[in-house]
Scaffold this motif. Structure first.
Motif, PDB file in Angstrom:
ATOM      1  N   UNK C 141       0.868  -1.066  -0.301  1.00 52.66           N
ATOM      2  CA  UNK C 141       0.365  -0.232  -0.021  1.00 52.66           C
ATOM      3  C   UNK C 141       0.910   1.403   0.317  1.00 52.66           C
ATOM      4  N   UNK C 142       1.970   1.468  -0.801  1.00 47.71           N
ATOM      5  CA  UNK C 142       2.827   2.409  -1.423  1.00 47.71           C
ATOM      6  C   UNK C 142       2.926   3.288  -2.113  1.00 47.71           C
ATOM      7  N   UNK C 143       1.536   3.098  -2.261  1.00 49.48           N
ATOM      8  CA  UNK C 143       1.369   3.676  -3.843  1.00 49.48           C
ATOM      9  C   UNK C 143       0.543   4.256  -4.630  1.00 49.48           C
ATOM     10  N   UNK C 144       0.143   5.408  -4.384  1.00 48.99           N
ATOM     11  CA  UNK C 144       0.448   6.727  -5.020  1.00 48.99           C
ATOM     12  C   UNK C 144      -1.307   6.443  -5.829  1.00 48.99           C
ATOM     13  N   UNK C 145      -3.152   6.742  -5.472  1.00 47.89           N
ATOM     14  CA  UNK C 145      -4.008   6.182  -6.165  1.00 47.89           C
ATOM     15  C   UNK C 145      -3.918   4.750  -6.320  1.00 47.89           C
ATOM     16  N   UNK C 146      -5.044   4.432  -6.843  1.00 48.29           N
ATOM     17  CA  UNK C 146      -5.487   3.725  -7.675  1.00 48.29           C
ATOM     18  C   UNK C 146      -5.411   3.270  -8.883  1.00 48.29           C
ATOM     19  N   UNK C 147      -4.760   1.527  -8.515  1.00 52.66           N
ATOM     20  CA  UNK C 147      -4.668   0.859 -10.201  1.00 52.66           C
ATOM     21  C   UNK C 147      -4.898   1.081 -11.233  1.00 52.66           C
ATOM     22  N   UNK C 148      -3.841   1.715 -11.729  1.00 49.16           N
ATOM     23  CA  UNK C 148      -4.060   2.468 -13.408  1.00 49.16           C
ATOM     24  C   UNK C 148      -3.724   1.582 -14.221  1.00 49.16           C
ATOM     25  N   UNK C 149      -4.105   2.118 -15.847  1.00 52.19           N
ATOM     26  CA  UNK C 149      -2.957   1.437 -17.127  1.00 52.19           C
ATOM     27  C   UNK C 149      -1.684   1.574 -16.914  1.00 52.19           C
ATOM     28  N   UNK C 150      -2.076   2.954 -16.348  1.00 50.94           N
ATOM     29  CA  UNK C 150       0.142   3.261 -16.769  1.00 50.94           C
ATOM     30  C   UNK C 150       0.279   2.086 -16.040  1.00 50.94           C
ATOM     31  N   UNK C 151       0.187   2.212 -14.445  1.00 50.63           N
ATOM     32  CA  UNK C 151       0.744   1.098 -14.019  1.00 50.63           C
ATOM     33  C   UNK C 151      -0.089  -0.860 -14.635  1.00 50.63           C
ATOM     34  N   UNK C 152      -0.339  -0.652 -15.131  1.00 50.38           N
ATOM     35  CA  UNK C 152      -0.492  -2.754 -15.528  1.00 50.38           C
ATOM     36  C   UNK C 152       0.693  -2.081 -16.687  1.00 50.38           C
ATOM     37  N   UNK C 153       0.750  -1.743 -17.145  1.00 47.50           N
ATOM     38  CA  UNK C 153       1.411  -1.684 -18.392  1.00 47.50           C
ATOM     39  C   UNK C 153       2.973  -1.103 -17.870  1.00 47.50           C
TER      40      UNK C 153
END
Lengths: 200, 200, 200, 200
Positions: C141-153
């Motif tokens: 849980x050290x990530x900013x905001x929720x899972x995005x398409x950019x994060x998936x890439x």
């Protein structure tokens, strides 16, 4: 380009060059290649023979740390930079990055007059560039706020470094073996002043 | 990834690579190993024989400082980066970090045509990549605000570096001994322009 | 210490280690010592014989640049760090700083299976640590905001690096001379995907 | 100068010195020069003979990473610095930048008592300076907010490093071959505590 730009990048380059030049000094400390299978006494002996090299390392690191500190303090007051100041800093950093060579020369031949002239000449050149940098920044109006007491102390300190290394250079010409004397005298003097100022 | 990201990390990597490449140049200045017990004259002689090595050091450091300055100025205008710009910068930095090798080659054989072609070829490649970087940033809309006079001057300066090192390369092919000439001419020219601009 | 701290210092250490490891690669390019007084042809010949060393330099620099880019992108999404993530990063950086050694080994003996296993083993270990770092950051849980398409890439890209170097390792076991193939295939593939994405 | 200044520059210098000292460790891993044309077995053998060198590299890198982590954590709490703290840090960084030498000495003669005394002596000196730095910062009122539980844990951790390396030093005097034991014991102990704390 009369362009006025931010100071963060030149600060980052300076921190990088100082950190590298200071850390490269250690490469002049060579692990004795022939020390395999030696007895404890022989090995201690070899390390003890490296004493002048260690001393040069410590002294050069501390001097470089001192120049970094004064240079960093000037940027405490400098608000922004122009291209002339950037070029003064590039020359300043070139002289700083020459320190591992001067230090290597010094650690090979500690009391040789030519070595000492080169070493103190390098330090003196750094000191002079530091003063040119600071005087230019003040005159070109790149400073934050007006002349303060802290700025005056900094100007005095920067000037002092020129005096120290000019004194070392002159001493090296006549009594190379005592050419180090002006440095600890000033360093200790500075620390004493520091502590007495904190007390008052 | 069409991702648009902040510029601070690529700036930090650039400052790091420039600081290290510039400071590693000094490792090419080797302390003469055989100088123990030499007379003052013999030692001065040895240091004087290093003059071409020192000159190459000073010139290469100043050129690298110039590239750093121009590269840093482009980021004064660049607002953010995309992955293409990052890769252009990685190639740019690869060429910058090749400088200690080119400089070492040059300081060994100052007027050898093959050496000079390699050295100026390296500088020319850096200059070309700097221009690709700047042109791409402008065309991909990564710039802050609209085209200004300062940006125009920067574009001109970046283009100038290509001209300088192409001129050096061509001179090296015909009269290797004068291949340096275009550099001081342009550097001094630049400084004179600088000061005249400040005056007006 | 369950302490959650800022990410700027670990970013600075990472940029430093990457910048230094990438720039130290050039120290493996040694200026041929015996090239004095050689004819132009002999000298060109000597530089041409360095081709495998140059190729290894270029490839290793670009791979390191790629790892730096992916690592930096993870920090685009990471908001803060804890001590486990710091230690994962210290191990990651240890493997990165081993690159100059792997690269030196590779440039000496380009198609030797043992050399290649060590080189690709190092790259694979970096790739695996990069994925552990990214997966841990997401799960803790050290990530900013929720899972995005950019994060998936980014997750896909990071996973890809493991595939590339595992493929290189396996190829090296059977046909050492073609062990490089998976790298340009993926790099070019990535760039093509990049450009087609920009177009759509 | 009783001047209170920002902490960002000393943080940048520290990150630089740590990154360089940690990356320079790899220069002690020399590519065996005589390995051309060797059979696969001979080459594997040569790499396996480097095992103590690799182990020293890994251990020294991890210890340096640990010191960097603790030093960085102190700056999480430190709000600003004065000149005394800067000088303590310069001495701290001098000892850190000595690590490549200590590591080189250690990797040459792993179980030699003189080597080990030098190596652990260096680590102990770093640990002591870290504690002086932290204690001074707390007493000179350079800390942000009041004494917290996190600060107490940090004080305990910093004190622990002194205990570890004092224990290593003493063990080295009597049973050099087991002098490493206190390090993994504490590192693993620390990690276990870490995870149990996260669980509760």
């Amino acid at each position: 380009m009369p362009l006025i730009i931010g100071k963060s990048r030149i600060e980052a380059l300076s921190d990088g060059v100082f950190a590298i030049a200071m850390t490269l000094l250690v490469l002049k400390l060579e692990v004795p290649a022939v020390m395999h299978h030696s007895s404890d006494e022989a090995m201690l002996q070899e390390l003890l023979e490296m004493t002048p090299v260690f001393m040069t390392y410590v002294v050069t690191f501390m001097i470089a740390g001192g120049f970094w500190f004064l240079h960093q303090l000037t940027f405490h007051f400098i608000r922004q930079v122009d291209s002339v100041l950037v070029w003064i800093n590039v020359i300043f950093l070139m002289l700083v990055s020459l320190l591992p060579f001067s230090c290597g020369l010094m650690s090979h031949l500690l009391v040789h007059p030519v070595t000492q002239l080169f070493y103190y000449g390098n330090q003196l050149a750094i000191a002079i560039l530091l003063n040119i940098h600071w005087q230019y920044a003040k005159r070109a109006g790149l400073i934050q706020g007006s002349e303060s007491k802290d700025m005056f102390v900094l100007t005095f300190r920067a000037g002092q470094t020129v005096a120290v290394f000019a004194a070392c250079l002159i001493t090296a010409l006549w009594v190379p073996i005592f050419s180090w004397v002006p440095i600890p005298v000033i360093l200790l003097g500075g620390l004493i002043v520091e502590w007495s100022r904190r007390g008052s």
